[in-house]
Design a protein around this motif. Structure first.
Motif, PDB file in Angstrom:
ATOM      1  N   VAL A 203      -2.385-110.235 -85.619  1.00 18.59           N
ATOM      2  CA  VAL A 203      -2.054-111.257 -86.608  1.00 18.59           C
ATOM      3  C   VAL A 203      -2.320-112.668 -86.051  1.00 18.59           C
ATOM      4  O   VAL A 203      -2.458-113.632 -86.794  1.00 18.59           O
ATOM      5  N   GLN A 204      -2.448-112.764 -84.746  1.00 17.81           N
ATOM      6  CA  GLN A 204      -2.698-114.047 -84.109  1.00 17.81           C
ATOM      7  C   GLN A 204      -4.037-114.667 -84.548  1.00 17.81           C
ATOM      8  O   GLN A 204      -4.194-115.881 -84.566  1.00 17.81           O
ATOM      9  N   PHE A 205      -4.972-113.803 -84.927  1.00 15.96           N
ATOM     10  CA  PHE A 205      -6.268-114.278 -85.414  1.00 15.96           C
ATOM     11  C   PHE A 205      -6.082-115.206 -86.616  1.00 15.96           C
ATOM     12  O   PHE A 205      -6.741-116.231 -86.738  1.00 15.96           O
ATOM     13  N   GLU A 206      -5.172-114.817 -87.512  1.00 16.32           N
ATOM     14  CA  GLU A 206      -4.948-115.615 -88.717  1.00 16.32           C
ATOM     15  C   GLU A 206      -4.351-116.965 -88.367  1.00 16.32           C
ATOM     16  O   GLU A 206      -4.768-117.995 -88.898  1.00 16.32           O
ATOM     17  N   ASN A 207      -3.355-116.948 -87.477  1.00 18.87           N
ATOM     18  CA  ASN A 207      -2.704-118.208 -87.115  1.00 18.87           C
ATOM     19  C   ASN A 207      -3.699-119.182 -86.502  1.00 18.87           C
ATOM     20  O   ASN A 207      -3.664-120.387 -86.773  1.00 18.87           O
ATOM     21  N   THR A 208      -4.620-118.654 -85.688  1.00 17.81           N
ATOM     22  CA  THR A 208      -5.636-119.508 -85.068  1.00 17.81           C
ATOM     23  C   THR A 208      -6.565-120.116 -86.121  1.00 17.81           C
ATOM     24  O   THR A 208      -6.873-121.299 -86.094  1.00 17.81           O
ATOM     25  N   MET A 209      -6.994-119.259 -87.090  1.00 12.88           N
ATOM     26  CA  MET A 209      -7.888-119.739 -88.154  1.00 12.88           C
ATOM     27  C   MET A 209      -7.217-120.831 -88.979  1.00 12.88           C
ATOM     28  O   MET A 209      -7.800-121.868 -89.274  1.00 12.88           O
ATOM     29  N   ILE A 210      -5.960-120.567 -89.353  1.00 12.91           N
ATOM     30  CA  ILE A 210      -5.230-121.514 -90.201  1.00 12.91           C
ATOM     31  C   ILE A 210      -5.028-122.834 -89.461  1.00 12.91           C
ATOM     32  O   ILE A 210      -5.224-123.918 -90.017  1.00 12.91           O
ATOM     33  N   HIS A 211      -4.686-122.737 -88.188  1.00 11.28           N
ATOM     34  CA  HIS A 211      -4.456-123.934 -87.382  1.00 11.28           C
ATOM     35  C   HIS A 211      -5.727-124.793 -87.325  1.00 11.28           C
ATOM     36  O   HIS A 211      -5.681-126.012 -87.475  1.00 11.28           O
ATOM     37  N   ALA A 212      -6.871-124.111 -87.139  1.00 12.73           N
ATOM     38  CA  ALA A 212      -8.147-124.834 -87.044  1.00 12.73           C
ATOM     39  C   ALA A 212      -8.505-125.496 -88.376  1.00 12.73           C
ATOM     40  O   ALA A 212      -8.942-126.646 -88.412  1.00 12.73           O
ATOM     41  N   ALA A 213      -8.290-124.768 -89.483  1.00 12.80           N
ATOM     42  CA  ALA A 213      -8.634-125.318 -90.802  1.00 12.80           C
ATOM     43  C   ALA A 213      -7.715-126.488 -91.151  1.00 12.80           C
ATOM     44  O   ALA A 213      -8.160-127.529 -91.628  1.00 12.80           O
ATOM     45  N   ARG A 214      -6.424-126.314 -90.854  1.00 12.31           N
ATOM     46  CA  ARG A 214      -5.470-127.387 -91.166  1.00 12.31           C
ATOM     47  C   ARG A 214      -5.740-128.622 -90.320  1.00 12.31           C
ATOM     48  O   ARG A 214      -5.496-129.735 -90.766  1.00 12.31           O
ATOM     49  N   GLY A 215      -6.264-128.406 -89.116  1.00  7.15           N
ATOM     50  CA  GLY A 215      -6.598-129.528 -88.243  1.00  7.15           C
ATOM     51  C   GLY A 215      -7.580-130.483 -88.906  1.00  7.15           C
ATOM     52  O   GLY A 215      -7.546-131.693 -88.676  1.00  7.15           O
ATOM     53  N   ILE A 216      -8.450-129.931 -89.764  1.00  2.00           N
ATOM     54  CA  ILE A 216      -9.414-130.779 -90.475  1.00  2.00           C
ATOM     55  C   ILE A 216      -8.776-131.374 -91.733  1.00  2.00           C
ATOM     56  O   ILE A 216      -8.903-132.556 -92.018  1.00  2.00           O
ATOM     57  N   PHE A 217      -8.047-130.537 -92.497  1.00  2.00           N
ATOM     58  CA  PHE A 217      -7.529-130.997 -93.792  1.00  2.00           C
ATOM     59  C   PHE A 217      -6.379-131.990 -93.677  1.00  2.00           C
ATOM     60  O   PHE A 217      -6.211-132.848 -94.524  1.00  2.00           O
ATOM     61  N   ASN A 218      -5.563-131.834 -92.620  1.00  2.01           N
ATOM     62  CA  ASN A 218      -4.359-132.668 -92.551  1.00  2.01           C
ATOM     63  C   ASN A 218      -4.654-134.159 -92.394  1.00  2.01           C
ATOM     64  O   ASN A 218      -3.811-134.993 -92.687  1.00  2.01           O
ATOM     65  N   HIS A 219      -5.869-134.486 -91.948  1.00  2.00           N
ATOM     66  CA  HIS A 219      -6.249-135.907 -91.899  1.00  2.00           C
ATOM     67  C   HIS A 219      -6.481-136.459 -93.293  1.00  2.00           C
ATOM     68  O   HIS A 219      -6.481-137.662 -93.505  1.00  2.00           O
ATOM     69  N   LEU A 220      -6.732-135.544 -94.250  1.00  2.00           N
ATOM     70  CA  LEU A 220      -7.221-135.990 -95.558  1.00  2.00           C
ATOM     71  C   LEU A 220      -6.163-135.911 -96.655  1.00  2.00           C
ATOM     72  O   LEU A 220      -6.137-136.745 -97.544  1.00  2.00           O
ATOM     73  N   LEU A 221      -5.321-134.862 -96.635  1.00  2.00           N
ATOM     74  CA  LEU A 221      -4.276-134.781 -97.663  1.00  2.00           C
ATOM     75  C   LEU A 221      -3.108-133.958 -97.147  1.00  2.00           C
ATOM     76  O   LEU A 221      -3.286-133.081 -96.301  1.00  2.00           O
TER      77      LEU A 221
END
Length: 377
Positions: A203-221
């Motif tokens: 399940v750690q794979f998902e947490n890593t993916m989400i963390h990486a994606a949020r790292g980009i989006f959180n600057h924007l909204l």
């Protein structure tokens, strides 16, 4: 019975859409030269599977294929719909390949359609089942499709190469015809939602993916929620894999989506390349898919590039009234769709670029397709 006249076509290009339009327009087709010059000539397993699926949901449809599979005669029948149908999509393409034609045909059936599809739910080639649930079904509601009985339930995941996933699709019938839309306001993105999945991996794979994606989006909204869907045991299918599907919702109610999945290659793909390709690590998957989604948003338009073909088709099937839609850059599939719609339904779009936003506005008068197969009470 007079002699059937067939519309003659050549090549394997856009076979899926041609069969769909042929069924909707009740035009028999004769397709020749299907991959004649290739090492493996003729129809692929997923195309044969699609023909079997059409036979299942239609009554009186006739399919003739020559022994090499390079020539196909298809005489469409009446779309019946029906409950408790089951179809195995095979493992050469994912379920997303079969969903698009099914959704449109189901609307013009005699009875509402409910069907269980088995096979690969997520791969990197076709739209995933999550994207269909979050983006494609809300798009149908714009065209006046009733929301009762419109659902896609994911029972279990299946990744390439062995599949093992299952989804249940329910599609209601349209009472008379669809309704024309004027849909040119794309709005601003107000929130991003998503689903990540993992099957037969940590399940750690998902947490890593989400963390990486949020790292980009959180600057924007600020409003970014990506849910996890970890499957184990029977619900995880037969092959390991992980992936993510993201949807941006705008202030005017448009949904822009992007998705991907990572799993081992299918056998025939490996035979062609003779190398076992390295799988992309989850961190890169998260970053890549976030960038793809931002690219889709940047292009503008009320749908993303994978949904253009379906959008144009729905506009063309509307009653004889003007539909007007805005899309970003026309995708190759969107352009082919416009050509096929012109050939089968006789609907031509007026295409007008809008240089200020770098988008394209398309207008058409629908062909007024009525649901003639439904029971008139």
């Amino acid at each position: 019975m007079g002699k059937t006249t067939y519309m003659r076509l050549k090549g394997s290009k856009n076979l899926r859409q041609r069969l769909l339009l042929s069924t909707l327009a009740c035009t028999p087709v004769l397709i020749e030269d299907i991959r004649v010059n290739e090492t493996w000539p003729g129809l692929r397993p997923h195309e044969v599977s699609l023909l079997r699926l059409l036979e299942k949901i239609c009554d009186d449809c006739v399919v003739e294929i020559n022994e090499t599979g390079t020539k196909l005669k298809y005489k469409p029948g009446i779309v019946m719909g029906g409950k408790h149908l089951v179809h195995d999509c095979g493992v050469s393409r994912s379920i997303g390949y079969f969903l698009e034609p099914l959704i449109v045909l189901g609307l013009f059936g005699k009875k509402p359609l409910s069907i269980r599809l088995k096979g690969i739910t997520n791969d990197s080639k076709d739209p995933s089942v999550d994207t269909f649930r979050s983006t494609t079904l809300p798009m149908l509601k714009r065209f006046g499709v009733p929301s009762e009985g419109l659902e896609l339930k994911i029972e279990s995941r299946g990744c390439a190469p062995h599949g093992g996933g299952e989804v249940c699709l329910s599609i209601p019938i349209v009472r008379d015809n669809l309704k024309a839309v004027s849909w040119i306001d794309e709005g601003m993105v107000k929130r991003i939602r998503g689903v990540s999945f993992s099957a037969r991996v940590s399940v750690q794979f998902e947490n890593t993916m989400i963390h990486a994606a949020r790292g980009i989006f959180n600057h924007l909204l600020p409003d970014v929620h990506i849910f996890t869907d970890h499957k184990a045991g029977l619900q995880a299918g037969k092959s390991p894999g992980y992936g993510i599907s993201l949807v941006a919702e705008t202030t005017s109610g448009c949904f822009i989506s992007a998705d991907t999945a990572v799993s081992y290659a299918r056998d025939e793909e490996e035979m062609e390349e003779n190398v076992k390709k390295e799988l992309m690590p989850p961190e890169d998957v998260g970053e890549k898919i976030a960038s793809v989604l931002l690219g889709e948003i940047e292009q503008g338009g009320v749908v993303d590039s994978t949904h253009q073909g379906l959008l144009f088709l729905l506009c063309a099937l509307c009653p004889q009234d003007v539909s007007k839609v805005r899309v970003g850059k026309l995708s190759p599939y969107g352009i082919e769709s416009l050509r096929n719609i012109r050939d089968f339904l006789g609907v031509k779009f007026v295409i007008k670029p809008d240089p200020s936003t770098e988008t394209v506005i398309l207008k058409c008068v629908g062909c007024g397709l009525k649901n003639l197969s439904r029971k008139v009470s």
